[in-house]
Scaffold this motif. Structure first.
Motif, PDB file in Angstrom:
ATOM      1  N   ARG A 174      -2.164  -0.326   7.792  1.00  0.00           N
ATOM      2  CA  ARG A 174      -1.374  -0.187   9.012  1.00  0.00           C
ATOM      3  C   ARG A 174      -2.196  -0.577  10.241  1.00  0.00           C
ATOM      4  N   MET A 175      -3.454  -0.145  10.277  1.00  0.00           N
ATOM      5  CA  MET A 175      -4.315  -0.501  11.410  1.00  0.00           C
ATOM      6  C   MET A 175      -4.579  -2.000  11.444  1.00  0.00           C
ATOM      7  N   SER A 216       0.826  -1.212   0.000  1.00  0.00           N
ATOM      8  CA  SER A 216       0.000   0.000   0.000  1.00  0.00           C
ATOM      9  C   SER A 216       0.860   1.261   0.000  1.00  0.00           C
ATOM     10  N   GLU A 217       2.015   1.206   0.654  1.00  0.00           N
ATOM     11  CA  GLU A 217       2.930   2.353   0.637  1.00  0.00           C
ATOM     12  C   GLU A 217       3.491   2.568  -0.777  1.00  0.00           C
ATOM     13  N   LYS A 240      -3.605   6.791   0.167  1.00  0.00           N
ATOM     14  CA  LYS A 240      -3.184   7.070   1.543  1.00  0.00           C
ATOM     15  C   LYS A 240      -4.167   6.471   2.550  1.00  0.00           C
ATOM     16  N   ILE A 241      -5.441   6.520   2.210  1.00  0.00           N
ATOM     17  CA  ILE A 241      -6.449   5.921   3.089  1.00  0.00           C
ATOM     18  C   ILE A 241      -6.241   4.407   3.147  1.00  0.00           C
ATOM     19  N   ARG A 268      -3.477   2.873   2.756  1.00  0.00           N
ATOM     20  CA  ARG A 268      -2.261   2.634   3.547  1.00  0.00           C
ATOM     21  C   ARG A 268      -2.568   2.715   5.036  1.00  0.00           C
ATOM     22  N   ALA A 269      -3.381   3.680   5.448  1.00  0.00           N
ATOM     23  CA  ALA A 269      -3.750   3.807   6.855  1.00  0.00           C
ATOM     24  C   ALA A 269      -4.536   2.581   7.323  1.00  0.00           C
TER      25      ALA A 269
END
Length: 449
Positions: free
Chosen positions: A353-354, A279-280, A346-347, A349-350
């Protein structure tokens, strides 16, 4: 570890794994002979269809990654073209050039037929989008490998569990056969005593019921054994017509069996980590849409012109025609599409991460509970086995007392019922223990050594 804990490991997990060399499964006609657990694991790894599919997907991801790196190399294309100039272009020129001053003369340059043959070489020296896409496909290759490892881990867990489930069920059938013989003896003895008027009809019926209960337990364990063998066949990639023989017999070890209490990292966490990295990269890929792209092109060829539809291979009829070119493209405005794509990535990616943080915590909790349950399962199975042996002794004594007329039949049945409950409790404790052990076993990457 103190002697008490070591004592609790008696009888538990007679696996014959430490230091055992796997001889391999023997194929005799339509029969597969398993000498040990390692034979089942090796055969499953070689013949399980789903595992083969994961391996093929891994190879596909590897090929796609190699394809994505082709942008780093120049491309060369050979071409040949023939053109019929139906109407030649008209160009006005000053009359002074042809001896007619003061006039404008329309002239046509060229010939009716032209031929071109050559090689075009192009090289992209600056393409951030393809670079990011290549890195994504590299991650996809790693993800495919991790997914294959996760399935292999799950396959190992299932093979271990059903292998020992089959051994336990077969051992249970042996116990049931002995119980059935004992129940039949009681039934026969009760019939004899009933004929002599020593027992009443309800007691005789209870003897028959006791015999039927044992027979039902035998049928249930036969179903459990058949189901476990069927599952083994499925995971080993065998047809239903193949007979699976297990030479190993379940027996109680006279020594403890320690399973290392450290687990390899959960493969699913590695998968979540790679997905976060992916995702990054997608964020960087969307940003690269703003970057310029530079491509160099070179053409090396020859031309031939003819007035008629003829073609000559004579080298004197050809003239050289070559050129070098550079193409630089810079995105200026894309209707805010790139901006919104970056925002969406970016969403993602967030979220990734969660998910990673949450799954990491859950994995640690599951692993901690698994090891604790396994330790307690050792205690439970050891206690259940001790009780089973004690009830077995009580049953043998009660049978002798009943034969001698010291113990009433209803009292014997209560002892027999307690014995059956202890037997079922022990087998259930073993099944739960092996379920936990199978998971631990699959998380040890060096299990085959």
């Amino acid at each position: 570890m103190d002697k008490t804990v070591m004592g609790l490991r008696i009888l538990v997990l007679s696996l014959w794994l430490g230091g055992t060399m796997f001889a391999g499964a023997q194929e005799v006609g339509d029969t597969i002979v398993l000498h040990a657990l390692g034979d089942a694991l090796s055969y499953a790894e070689d013949h399980n269809v789903q595992r083969s599919i994961y391996a093929a997907q891994e190879l596909k991801a590897k090929a796609e990654h190699h394809i994505s790196k082709s942008y780093l190399l120049p491309s060369a294309v050979g071409s040949f073209s023939a053109q019929n100039n139906l109407k030649l272009a008209t160009t006005p020129i000053p009359g002074e050039l042809v001896g007619r001053p003061g006039e404008q003369i329309d002239v046509q340059f060229g010939r009716d037929y032209s031929y071109n043959a050559g090689i075009t070489i192009s090289q992209t020296v600056l393409d951030w989008q393809k670079a990011m896409q290549s890195r994504e496909l590299k991650l996809g290759r790693e993800i495919a490998g991790v997914q294959a490892d996760i399935y292999t881990e799950k396959l190992t867990e299932q093979v271990v569990f059903y292998y020992f489930t089959a051994l336990i069920a077969r051992r249970a059938l042996e116990i049931n056969e002995r119980d059935l013989q004992l129940a039949d003896s009681i039934r026969t003895l009760s019939i004899q005593k009933f004929d002599r008027g020593l027992v009443d009809k309800p007691s005789l019926n209870q003897a028959e019921i006791n015999f039927n209960n044992v027979r039902q337990s035998l049928y249930s364990n036969q179903i459990a054994f058949d189901r476990a063998v069927n599952q083994l066949k499925e995971f080993m990639g065998l047809d239903e017509t193949v007979e699976l023989l297990m030479e190993e017999s379940y027996r109680f070890a006279d020594h403890g069996f320690d399973v290392p209490m450290d687990l390899e990292k959960d493969g699913n966490i590695t998968l979540w980590e790679l997905q976060l990295e992916q995702s990054e990269l997608r964020v960087r890929e969307q940003r690269s849409n703003y970057y310029p792209k530079l491509t160099f092109t070179a053409y090396f060829g020859q031309q031939q012109f003819q007035d008629g539809f003829t073609f000559s291979l004579d080298g004197e009829q050809w003239t050289d025609y070559s050129y070098l070119g550079a193409n630089l493209t810079v995105p200026i405005f894309t209707g805010l599409a790139n901006r919104n794509k970056i925002k969406a990535s970016k969403i993602d990616r967030a979220i990734a991460r969660m998910n990673l943080e949450n799954e990491t915590k859950r994995s640690r909790l599951r692993d901690d509970l698994l090891l604790r349950e396994y330790e307690l399962g050792l205690y439970a199975s050891s206690t259940a086995h001790s009780n089973f042996m004690l009830y077995k002794d009580n049953l043998e004594l009660a049978f002798q007392q009943y034969q001698e007329g010291i113990l009433a039949l209803d009292s014997y049945f209560r002892v027999f019922e307690d014995y059956l409950k202890a037997e079922n409790g022990y087998l259930s404790a073993l099944s739960n223990l092996y379920n936990q052990y199978a998971t631990i076993f699959s998380r040890k990457k060096d299990y085959g050594q």
